[in-house]
Design an enzyme around this catalytic site. Structure first.
Site, PDB file in Angstrom:
ATOM      1  N   LYS A  11      83.239  -8.489  53.057  1.00 42.08           N
ATOM      2  CA  LYS A  11      83.425  -9.799  53.692  1.00 42.08           C
ATOM      3  C   LYS A  11      84.733 -10.480  53.264  1.00 42.08           C
ATOM      4  O   LYS A  11      85.388 -10.050  52.300  1.00 42.08           O
ATOM      5  CB  LYS A  11      82.226 -10.683  53.339  1.00 42.08           C
ATOM      6  CG  LYS A  11      80.906 -10.185  53.928  1.00 42.08           C
ATOM      7  CD  LYS A  11      79.788 -11.193  53.670  1.00 42.08           C
ATOM      8  CE  LYS A  11      78.470 -10.704  54.226  1.00 42.08           C
ATOM      9  NZ  LYS A  11      77.410 -11.726  54.050  1.00 42.08           N
ATOM     10  N   TYR A  51      75.435 -11.739  64.078  1.00 43.92           N
ATOM     11  CA  TYR A  51      74.441 -12.530  63.335  1.00 43.92           C
ATOM     12  C   TYR A  51      73.483 -13.277  64.260  1.00 43.92           C
ATOM     13  O   TYR A  51      72.855 -14.251  63.820  1.00 43.92           O
ATOM     14  CB  TYR A  51      75.153 -13.501  62.396  1.00 43.92           C
ATOM     15  CG  TYR A  51      75.661 -12.845  61.121  1.00 43.92           C
ATOM     16  CD1 TYR A  51      74.779 -12.215  60.236  1.00 43.92           C
ATOM     17  CD2 TYR A  51      77.002 -12.858  60.795  1.00 43.92           C
ATOM     18  CE1 TYR A  51      75.229 -11.614  59.073  1.00 43.92           C
ATOM     19  CE2 TYR A  51      77.461 -12.260  59.615  1.00 43.92           C
ATOM     20  CZ  TYR A  51      76.563 -11.642  58.765  1.00 43.92           C
ATOM     21  OH  TYR A  51      76.992 -11.045  57.606  1.00 43.92           O
ATOM     22  N   ASN A 114      79.188 -13.819  49.789  1.00 46.61           N
ATOM     23  CA  ASN A 114      78.508 -12.848  48.928  1.00 46.61           C
ATOM     24  C   ASN A 114      79.051 -11.424  49.072  1.00 46.61           C
ATOM     25  O   ASN A 114      78.353 -10.451  48.805  1.00 46.61           O
ATOM     26  CB  ASN A 114      76.989 -12.917  49.139  1.00 46.61           C
ATOM     27  CG  ASN A 114      76.561 -12.504  50.522  1.00 46.61           C
ATOM     28  OD1 ASN A 114      77.390 -12.261  51.392  1.00 46.61           O
ATOM     29  ND2 ASN A 114      75.258 -12.409  50.729  1.00 46.61           N
ATOM     30  N   HIS A 117      77.827  -7.058  53.291  1.00 47.54           N
ATOM     31  CA  HIS A 117      76.617  -7.001  54.124  1.00 47.54           C
ATOM     32  C   HIS A 117      76.187  -5.548  54.215  1.00 47.54           C
ATOM     33  O   HIS A 117      77.037  -4.648  54.272  1.00 47.54           O
ATOM     34  CB  HIS A 117      76.915  -7.518  55.539  1.00 47.54           C
ATOM     35  CG  HIS A 117      75.832  -7.151  56.522  1.00 47.54           C
ATOM     36  ND1 HIS A 117      74.708  -7.920  56.712  1.00 47.54           N
ATOM     37  CD2 HIS A 117      75.681  -6.059  57.320  1.00 47.54           C
ATOM     38  CE1 HIS A 117      73.920  -7.316  57.593  1.00 47.54           C
ATOM     39  NE2 HIS A 117      74.492  -6.189  57.984  1.00 47.54           N
ATOM     40  N   GLU A 128      74.129  -2.072  64.591  1.00 46.97           N
ATOM     41  CA  GLU A 128      75.315  -2.632  63.932  1.00 46.97           C
ATOM     42  C   GLU A 128      76.470  -1.622  63.951  1.00 46.97           C
ATOM     43  O   GLU A 128      77.609  -1.997  64.213  1.00 46.97           O
ATOM     44  CB  GLU A 128      74.957  -3.042  62.506  1.00 46.97           C
ATOM     45  CG  GLU A 128      74.030  -4.246  62.467  1.00 46.97           C
ATOM     46  CD  GLU A 128      73.534  -4.625  61.073  1.00 46.97           C
ATOM     47  OE1 GLU A 128      72.817  -5.632  60.974  1.00 46.97           O
ATOM     48  OE2 GLU A 128      73.864  -3.929  60.088  1.00 46.97           O
TER      49      GLU A 128
HETATM   50  P1  CMP Z   1      74.099 -10.928  55.076  1.00 43.97           P
HETATM   51  O1  CMP Z   1      73.437  -9.768  54.421  1.00 43.97           O
HETATM   52  O2  CMP Z   1      75.420 -10.702  55.681  1.00 43.97           O
HETATM   53  O3  CMP Z   1      73.110 -11.488  56.194  1.00 43.97           O
HETATM   54  C1  CMP Z   1      73.023 -12.856  56.534  1.00 43.97           C
HETATM   55  C2  CMP Z   1      73.908 -13.702  55.708  1.00 43.97           C
HETATM   56  O4  CMP Z   1      73.638 -15.076  55.749  1.00 43.97           O
HETATM   57  C3  CMP Z   1      73.703 -13.342  54.254  1.00 43.97           C
HETATM   58  O5  CMP Z   1      74.249 -12.094  53.985  1.00 43.97           O
HETATM   59  C4  CMP Z   1      74.366 -14.519  53.551  1.00 43.97           C
HETATM   60  O6  CMP Z   1      75.746 -14.314  53.346  1.00 43.97           O
HETATM   61  C5  CMP Z   1      74.179 -15.622  54.571  1.00 43.97           C
HETATM   62  N1  CMP Z   1      73.275 -16.630  54.038  1.00 43.97           N
HETATM   63  C6  CMP Z   1      71.985 -16.464  53.698  1.00 43.97           C
HETATM   64  N2  CMP Z   1      71.481 -17.619  53.219  1.00 43.97           N
HETATM   65  C7  CMP Z   1      72.497 -18.517  53.260  1.00 43.97           C
HETATM   66  C8  CMP Z   1      72.612 -19.885  52.890  1.00 43.97           C
HETATM   67  N3  CMP Z   1      71.570 -20.560  52.394  1.00 43.97           N
HETATM   68  N4  CMP Z   1      73.806 -20.483  53.070  1.00 43.97           N
HETATM   69  C9  CMP Z   1      74.864 -19.804  53.592  1.00 43.97           C
HETATM   70  N5  CMP Z   1      74.799 -18.507  53.959  1.00 43.97           N
HETATM   71  C10 CMP Z   1      73.636 -17.881  53.788  1.00 43.97           C
END
Ligand code: CMP
Length: 140
Positions: A11, A51, A114, A117, A128
């Site tokens: 990311k 998403y 984070n 993914h 995906e």
């Molecule tokens: P990902 O695995 O990419 O799938 C959905 C994403 O939503 C997740 O990783 C996080 O990066 C994001 N996400 C989940 N919870 C939150 C939150 N409370 N605030 C912001 N982003 C979130």
């Protein structure tokens, strides 16, 4: 165990800090093979489609804004039980809860930023992968 393919995104928070190679080293050390990879700048439409399952969540707008804020690296990873294995290698969604040695424990900044993914199931992995790669771009 069966050989599977999973979809991965490195990311914007990780690409901006020049961590693509560091993340890939953790992936490869875990025994997963990177069988396709490209650096792209996602369009808003691509991020919203990717998403879509989260579109009613309060963080959806923030999530899409983040994913289009800088380049990402999309990947196909292959290996034994690759979907579950990569989720283990990534660690918990919130880095505060991620186990030692996982990508999110090592590199993630917050639950939103984070670093990576990974697909959560075979059906989502197939969808995906197909959103970002043609079959002939995946070389196992
Ligand atoms: P990902 O695995 O990419 O799938 C959905 C994403 O939503 C997740 O990783 C996080 O990066 C994001 N996400 C989940 N919870 C939150 C939150 N409370 N605030 C912001 N982003 C979130």
């Amino acid at each position: 165990m069966a050989i599977q393919r999973t979809f991965s995104i490195i990311k914007p928070d990780a690409t901006e800090r020049n961590l693509t190679g560091a993340v890939n080293a953790v992936i490869e050390k875990a025994g997963l093979r990177i069988v396709a990879q490209k650096r792209i700048h996602m369009t808003r439409q691509q991020a919203e489609t990717f998403y879509a399952v989260h579109k009613e969540r309060p963080f959806f707008g923030e999530l899409v804004d983040f994913m289009v804020s800088a380049p990402v690296v999309v990947q196909v990873l292959e290996g034994d039980n690759a979907i579950a294995k990569y989720r283990d290698v990534m660690g918990a969604t919130n880095p505060a809860n991620a186990a030692e040695g996982t990508i999110r424990k090592l590199f993630a900044k917050s639950v939103g930023e984070n670093s990576v993914h990974g697909s959560d199931a075979p059906e989502t992995a197939a969808l995906e992968i197909a959103q970002f790669f043609a079959g002939n771009e995946i070389v196992g």
